[in-house]
Design a protein around this motif. Structure first.
Motif, PDB file in Angstrom:
ATOM      1  N   HIS A 189      34.976 -19.769  91.750  1.00  0.00           N
ATOM      2  CA  HIS A 189      35.311 -20.994  91.015  1.00  0.00           C
ATOM      3  C   HIS A 189      36.280 -21.860  91.810  1.00  0.00           C
ATOM      4  O   HIS A 189      36.980 -21.365  92.708  1.00  0.00           O
ATOM      5  CB  HIS A 189      35.889 -20.638  89.644  1.00  0.00           C
ATOM      6  N   HIS A 199      28.070 -26.183  92.557  1.00  0.00           N
ATOM      7  CA  HIS A 199      27.977 -26.849  91.249  1.00  0.00           C
ATOM      8  C   HIS A 199      29.259 -27.609  90.954  1.00  0.00           C
ATOM      9  O   HIS A 199      30.324 -27.292  91.487  1.00  0.00           O
ATOM     10  CB  HIS A 199      27.755 -25.814  90.139  1.00  0.00           C
ATOM     11  N   ASP A 238      31.385 -29.945  87.537  1.00  0.00           N
ATOM     12  CA  ASP A 238      31.383 -30.181  86.095  1.00  0.00           C
ATOM     13  C   ASP A 238      30.749 -31.543  85.810  1.00  0.00           C
ATOM     14  O   ASP A 238      30.319 -32.251  86.716  1.00  0.00           O
ATOM     15  CB  ASP A 238      32.787 -30.025  85.494  1.00  0.00           C
ATOM     16  N   GLU A 239      30.694 -31.908  84.568  1.00  0.00           N
ATOM     17  CA  GLU A 239      29.945 -33.103  84.148  1.00  0.00           C
ATOM     18  C   GLU A 239      30.626 -34.428  84.466  1.00  0.00           C
ATOM     19  O   GLU A 239      30.003 -35.482  84.401  1.00  0.00           O
ATOM     20  CB  GLU A 239      29.679 -33.029  82.641  1.00  0.00           C
ATOM     21  N   LYS A 287      26.051 -31.609  88.958  1.00  0.00           N
ATOM     22  CA  LYS A 287      26.308 -31.286  87.551  1.00  0.00           C
ATOM     23  C   LYS A 287      25.012 -30.971  86.791  1.00  0.00           C
ATOM     24  O   LYS A 287      25.009 -30.881  85.571  1.00  0.00           O
ATOM     25  CB  LYS A 287      27.054 -32.432  86.878  1.00  0.00           C
ATOM     26  N   LYS A 344      23.086 -28.210  86.608  1.00  0.00           N
ATOM     27  CA  LYS A 344      22.831 -26.883  86.030  1.00  0.00           C
ATOM     28  C   LYS A 344      24.126 -26.246  85.523  1.00  0.00           C
ATOM     29  O   LYS A 344      24.608 -25.267  86.085  1.00  0.00           O
ATOM     30  CB  LYS A 344      22.172 -25.973  87.075  1.00  0.00           C
ATOM     31  N   PRO A 345      24.662 -26.768  84.441  1.00  0.00           N
ATOM     32  CA  PRO A 345      25.905 -26.175  83.917  1.00  0.00           C
ATOM     33  C   PRO A 345      25.654 -24.795  83.304  1.00  0.00           C
ATOM     34  O   PRO A 345      24.572 -24.535  82.769  1.00  0.00           O
ATOM     35  CB  PRO A 345      26.337 -27.173  82.840  1.00  0.00           C
ATOM     36  N   THR A 397      28.310 -25.354  78.190  1.00  0.00           N
ATOM     37  CA  THR A 397      28.188 -26.684  77.602  1.00  0.00           C
ATOM     38  C   THR A 397      29.511 -27.041  76.940  1.00  0.00           C
ATOM     39  O   THR A 397      30.280 -26.164  76.564  1.00  0.00           O
ATOM     40  CB  THR A 397      27.054 -26.730  76.563  1.00  0.00           C
ATOM     41  N   TRP A 429      34.413 -27.091  81.748  1.00  0.00           N
ATOM     42  CA  TRP A 429      34.452 -27.674  83.089  1.00  0.00           C
ATOM     43  C   TRP A 429      34.830 -26.621  84.133  1.00  0.00           C
ATOM     44  O   TRP A 429      34.254 -26.572  85.205  1.00  0.00           O
ATOM     45  CB  TRP A 429      35.427 -28.845  83.134  1.00  0.00           C
ATOM     46  N   GLN A 464      34.315 -23.433  84.104  1.00  0.00           N
ATOM     47  CA  GLN A 464      33.197 -22.512  84.352  1.00  0.00           C
ATOM     48  C   GLN A 464      32.121 -23.153  85.215  1.00  0.00           C
ATOM     49  O   GLN A 464      31.416 -22.465  85.955  1.00  0.00           O
ATOM     50  CB  GLN A 464      32.590 -22.056  83.028  1.00  0.00           C
ATOM     51  N   ASN A 465      31.976 -24.453  85.107  1.00  0.00           N
ATOM     52  CA  ASN A 465      30.918 -25.155  85.844  1.00  0.00           C
ATOM     53  C   ASN A 465      31.306 -25.525  87.272  1.00  0.00           C
ATOM     54  O   ASN A 465      30.432 -25.796  88.090  1.00  0.00           O
ATOM     55  CB  ASN A 465      30.493 -26.402  85.067  1.00  0.00           C
TER      56      ASN A 465
END
Length: 170
Positions: A67, A103, A105-106, A145, A147-148, A151, A158, A160-161
């Protein structure tokens, strides 16, 4: 008369025997499954991960994921420990190739997150190469962003993503 009596006796015995067989119920219920026991010797088969598989990587290295902090692509000490364990596993499985998937986050634009995901994947790849993994065995993919794993629009999701995942490819 004696012959008739003997025949009657034989007929009665046969009839009784046939009835006894008909009265026996045939057990058609399936056998009850019992819990498997632990392997007790080297000839027993136990449940193990297939060597060189994703499950084997996770079992031996502890995880396939590292992470990152917000807008970061640097490898912290916890991620170094995880990647070192992954490198050890990859050295023990020299035919395995992996894709390092970055990856984000959104938050941010699609373009920004694709570039950030690529920087994260490259940082993980570079660490594995520094540990002795040939670069030809490692691919880099950025999902940004797209494949999170979590949710939600909060710090927990965020965090975790923001990750890089080592995925075994054949």
């Amino acid at each position: 008369m004696r012959t008739t009596l003997n025949l009657a006796l034989i007929a009665a015995l046969l009839a009784t025997g046939a009835c006894a067989r008909r009265d026996r119920a045939v057990d058609t219920t399936p056998p009850v499954a019992t819990a498997p026991t632990a392997a007790t010797n080297e000839d027993d088969v136990g449940l193990v991960e297939l060597p060189g598989s994703q499950a084997d990587l996770i079992a031996k290295a502890g995880t396939d994921t590292i992470h990152f902090g917000t807008d970061k692509s640097d490898i912290d000490s916890e991620s170094q420990r995880i990647l070192a364990a992954q490198a050890k596993w990859m050295l023990a499985n020299p035919t395995v190739r992996a894709s390092i998937e970055g990856h984000a986050d959104e938050r941010g634009t699609r373009e920004y997150n694709m570039a950030l995901g690529e920087r994260r994947a490259n940082a993980a790849r570079n660490y594995l190469v520094a540990q002795g993994i040939p670069s030809t065995r490692l691919l880099v993919t950025s999902w940004g962003k797209e494949k999170p794993v979590a949710t939600g629009s909060d710090e927990s999701a965020w965090a975790q993503n923001r990750r890089a995942v080592t995925v075994v490819v054949k």
